[in-house]
Design a protein around this motif. Structure first.
Motif, PDB file in Angstrom:
ATOM      1  N   PRO A  20     -68.528 -58.999  32.310  1.00 39.99           N
ATOM      2  CA  PRO A  20     -68.588 -58.820  33.674  1.00 39.99           C
ATOM      3  C   PRO A  20     -69.564 -59.401  34.445  1.00 39.99           C
ATOM      4  CG  PRO A  20     -68.667 -56.599  32.343  1.00 39.99           C
ATOM      5  CD  PRO A  20     -68.574 -57.820  31.245  1.00 39.99           C
ATOM      6  N   ARG A  21     -69.198 -59.944  35.654  1.00 42.57           N
ATOM      7  CA  ARG A  21     -70.278 -60.511  36.215  1.00 42.57           C
ATOM      8  C   ARG A  21     -70.376 -60.004  37.806  1.00 42.57           C
ATOM      9  NH1 ARG A  21     -70.326 -65.631  33.612  1.00 42.57           N
ATOM     10  NH2 ARG A  21     -71.707 -66.390  34.994  1.00 42.57           N
ATOM     11  N   VAL A  22     -71.646 -60.022  38.096  1.00 44.79           N
ATOM     12  CA  VAL A  22     -72.054 -59.189  39.157  1.00 44.79           C
ATOM     13  C   VAL A  22     -71.648 -60.127  40.608  1.00 44.79           C
ATOM     14  CG1 VAL A  22     -73.721 -58.412  40.810  1.00 44.79           C
ATOM     15  CG2 VAL A  22     -73.821 -57.915  38.323  1.00 44.79           C
ATOM     16  N   ILE A  23     -70.878 -59.602  41.540  1.00 41.88           N
ATOM     17  CA  ILE A  23     -70.497 -60.370  42.872  1.00 41.88           C
ATOM     18  C   ILE A  23     -71.093 -59.923  44.027  1.00 41.88           C
ATOM     19  CG2 ILE A  23     -68.409 -61.406  41.874  1.00 41.88           C
ATOM     20  CD1 ILE A  23     -66.839 -59.461  43.471  1.00 41.88           C
ATOM     21  N   GLY A  24     -71.755 -58.655  43.701  1.00 41.85           N
ATOM     22  CA  GLY A  24     -72.302 -58.023  45.170  1.00 41.85           C
ATOM     23  C   GLY A  24     -73.201 -56.616  44.714  1.00 41.85           C
ATOM     24  N   ALA A  25     -73.772 -56.151  45.717  1.00 41.16           N
ATOM     25  CA  ALA A  25     -74.362 -54.825  45.335  1.00 41.16           C
ATOM     26  C   ALA A  25     -74.173 -53.953  46.647  1.00 41.16           C
ATOM     27  CB  ALA A  25     -75.948 -55.200  45.200  1.00 41.16           C
ATOM     28  N   VAL A  26     -73.956 -52.829  46.488  1.00 36.36           N
ATOM     29  CA  VAL A  26     -73.851 -51.797  47.358  1.00 36.36           C
ATOM     30  C   VAL A  26     -74.767 -50.777  47.177  1.00 36.36           C
ATOM     31  CG1 VAL A  26     -72.236 -50.307  48.684  1.00 36.36           C
ATOM     32  CG2 VAL A  26     -71.468 -52.383  47.828  1.00 36.36           C
ATOM     33  N   ASP A  27     -75.911 -50.735  47.977  1.00 34.70           N
ATOM     34  CA  ASP A  27     -77.122 -49.738  47.709  1.00 34.70           C
ATOM     35  C   ASP A  27     -77.344 -49.716  46.143  1.00 34.70           C
ATOM     36  OD1 ASP A  27     -77.229 -49.064  50.311  1.00 34.70           O
ATOM     37  OD2 ASP A  27     -75.741 -47.661  50.260  1.00 34.70           O
ATOM     38  N   HIS A  93     -57.190 -58.960  35.152  1.00 33.94           N
ATOM     39  CA  HIS A  93     -58.487 -59.330  35.858  1.00 33.94           C
ATOM     40  C   HIS A  93     -58.831 -58.052  36.804  1.00 33.94           C
ATOM     41  CE1 HIS A  93     -57.374 -63.888  36.166  1.00 33.94           C
ATOM     42  NE2 HIS A  93     -57.537 -63.394  34.860  1.00 33.94           N
ATOM     43  N   VAL A  94     -59.951 -57.512  36.674  1.00 31.99           N
ATOM     44  CA  VAL A  94     -60.494 -56.442  37.448  1.00 31.99           C
ATOM     45  C   VAL A  94     -61.574 -56.547  38.219  1.00 31.99           C
ATOM     46  CG1 VAL A  94     -59.464 -54.769  35.594  1.00 31.99           C
ATOM     47  CG2 VAL A  94     -61.741 -55.625  35.263  1.00 31.99           C
ATOM     48  N   MET A  95     -61.842 -55.626  39.042  1.00 38.02           N
ATOM     49  CA  MET A  95     -63.080 -55.473  39.886  1.00 38.02           C
ATOM     50  C   MET A  95     -63.808 -54.110  39.512  1.00 38.02           C
ATOM     51  SD  MET A  95     -63.874 -56.133  43.966  1.00 38.02           S
ATOM     52  CE  MET A  95     -63.922 -54.384  44.362  1.00 38.02           C
ATOM     53  N   LEU A  96     -65.014 -54.096  39.258  1.00 35.64           N
ATOM     54  CA  LEU A  96     -65.711 -52.876  38.827  1.00 35.64           C
ATOM     55  C   LEU A  96     -66.777 -52.669  39.593  1.00 35.64           C
ATOM     56  CD1 LEU A  96     -66.276 -54.307  35.217  1.00 35.64           C
ATOM     57  CD2 LEU A  96     -64.649 -52.420  35.550  1.00 35.64           C
ATOM     58  N   PHE A  97     -67.265 -51.047  39.795  1.00 32.69           N
ATOM     59  CA  PHE A  97     -67.936 -50.817  40.727  1.00 32.69           C
ATOM     60  C   PHE A  97     -68.799 -49.743  40.128  1.00 32.69           C
ATOM     61  CE2 PHE A  97     -69.609 -48.050  44.204  1.00 32.69           C
ATOM     62  CZ  PHE A  97     -70.328 -48.879  45.334  1.00 32.69           C
ATOM     63  N   GLU A  98     -69.840 -49.954  39.963  1.00 34.40           N
ATOM     64  CA  GLU A  98     -70.648 -48.997  38.876  1.00 34.40           C
ATOM     65  C   GLU A  98     -72.218 -49.002  39.255  1.00 34.40           C
ATOM     66  OE1 GLU A  98     -69.206 -50.464  35.239  1.00 34.40           O
ATOM     67  OE2 GLU A  98     -70.469 -52.086  34.882  1.00 34.40           O
ATOM     68  N   ARG A  99     -72.800 -48.090  38.835  1.00 30.89           N
ATOM     69  CA  ARG A  99     -74.344 -47.840  39.141  1.00 30.89           C
ATOM     70  C   ARG A  99     -75.132 -49.315  38.507  1.00 30.89           C
ATOM     71  NH1 ARG A  99     -76.517 -42.470  37.667  1.00 30.89           N
ATOM     72  NH2 ARG A  99     -75.477 -41.675  39.396  1.00 30.89           N
ATOM     73  N   LYS A 100     -76.222 -49.678  39.241  1.00 33.61           N
ATOM     74  CA  LYS A 100     -76.860 -50.970  38.686  1.00 33.61           C
ATOM     75  C   LYS A 100     -77.127 -50.756  37.073  1.00 33.61           C
ATOM     76  CE  LYS A 100     -78.331 -52.723  42.990  1.00 33.61           C
ATOM     77  NZ  LYS A 100     -79.227 -53.066  43.890  1.00 33.61           N
ATOM     78  N   THR A 101     -77.717 -49.474  36.818  1.00 36.93           N
ATOM     79  CA  THR A 101     -78.187 -49.383  35.381  1.00 36.93           C
ATOM     80  C   THR A 101     -77.143 -49.383  34.300  1.00 36.93           C
ATOM     81  OG1 THR A 101     -78.184 -47.111  35.987  1.00 36.93           O
ATOM     82  CG2 THR A 101     -80.120 -48.142  36.010  1.00 36.93           C
ATOM     83  N   THR A 102     -75.615 -49.188  34.779  1.00 38.86           N
ATOM     84  CA  THR A 102     -74.709 -49.028  34.036  1.00 38.86           C
ATOM     85  C   THR A 102     -74.690 -49.974  32.982  1.00 38.86           C
ATOM     86  OG1 THR A 102     -73.729 -47.572  35.207  1.00 38.86           O
ATOM     87  CG2 THR A 102     -71.945 -48.247  33.685  1.00 38.86           C
ATOM     88  N   LEU A 103     -74.681 -49.854  31.723  1.00 40.12           N
ATOM     89  CA  LEU A 103     -74.156 -50.851  30.430  1.00 40.12           C
ATOM     90  C   LEU A 103     -72.593 -50.616  30.304  1.00 40.12           C
ATOM     91  CD1 LEU A 103     -76.678 -51.213  27.588  1.00 40.12           C
ATOM     92  CD2 LEU A 103     -75.927 -52.926  29.350  1.00 40.12           C
ATOM     93  N   HIS A 104     -72.087 -51.929  30.248  1.00 41.51           N
ATOM     94  CA  HIS A 104     -70.423 -51.684  30.343  1.00 41.51           C
ATOM     95  C   HIS A 104     -69.777 -51.131  28.953  1.00 41.51           C
ATOM     96  CE1 HIS A 104     -69.524 -56.045  28.535  1.00 41.51           C
ATOM     97  NE2 HIS A 104     -70.884 -55.380  28.323  1.00 41.51           N
ATOM     98  N   THR A 105     -70.820 -51.203  27.977  1.00 41.62           N
ATOM     99  CA  THR A 105     -70.256 -50.599  26.695  1.00 41.62           C
ATOM    100  C   THR A 105     -70.856 -49.139  26.573  1.00 41.62           C
ATOM    101  OG1 THR A 105     -72.000 -51.645  25.536  1.00 41.62           O
ATOM    102  CG2 THR A 105     -69.998 -52.716  25.500  1.00 41.62           C
ATOM    103  N   GLY A 106     -71.401 -48.555  27.664  1.00 42.68           N
ATOM    104  CA  GLY A 106     -72.124 -47.193  27.659  1.00 42.68           C
ATOM    105  C   GLY A 106     -72.805 -46.882  26.607  1.00 42.68           C
TER     106      GLY A 106
END
Ligand code: NI
Length: 129
Positions: A20-27, A93-106
């Motif tokens: 995953p690659r970050v394309i923006g931040a919302v708060d 292809h997906v877009m993801l929205f998750e808290r900044k601290t979230t590791l995608h493998t949890g």
């Protein structure tokens, strides 16, 4: 100049699957895109919700309570603490929205785990994109 971004195009330009690659931040959350193929593996995010929006293709999210099938344009939010396993039978292809601290493998750290720093790498797009 303000300008729009096109998540679908950025996702299509990615070279690696499950990176995953970050394309923006919302708060306190990041907006990310990723290219998926195959089965990711079961994991949970103990205290973080995870939103999936399918940009192209199909994604199945297996949950202990059953599977959710997502087509292009569909959204599913995996509630915090819920074990899940994303499965893409063909490239998706997906877009993801998750808290900044979230590791995608949890709660699972394995060879698929990408650090937040890795996910923040600038995305090099092809000329003409
Ligand atoms: Ni997850």
């Amino acid at each position: 100049m303000p300008h729009a971004i096109t998540p679908r195009r950025i996702a299509a330009s990615l070279a690696e699957y499950w990176s995953p690659r970050v394309i923006g931040a919302v708060d306190d959350s990041y907006v990310k895109v990723a290219k998926l193929l195959g089965e990711f593996g079961w994991h949970a995010h103990v205290d973080e919700d995870e939103l999936f929006l399918v940009l192209s293709g199909h994604l199945r999210i297996e949950l202990e309570a059953g599977a959710v099938d997502l087509a292009e344009g569909d959204v599913f939010i995996v509630p915090k603490g819920t074990r899940h396993n994303p499965v893409a039978r063909a490239e998706c292809h997906v877009m993801l929205f998750e808290r900044k601290t979230t590791l995608h493998t949890g709660d699972v750290v394995n060879e698929r785990t990408r650090s937040i720093a890795d996910q923040l790498r600038p995305i090099t797009q092809q000329p003409g994109d």
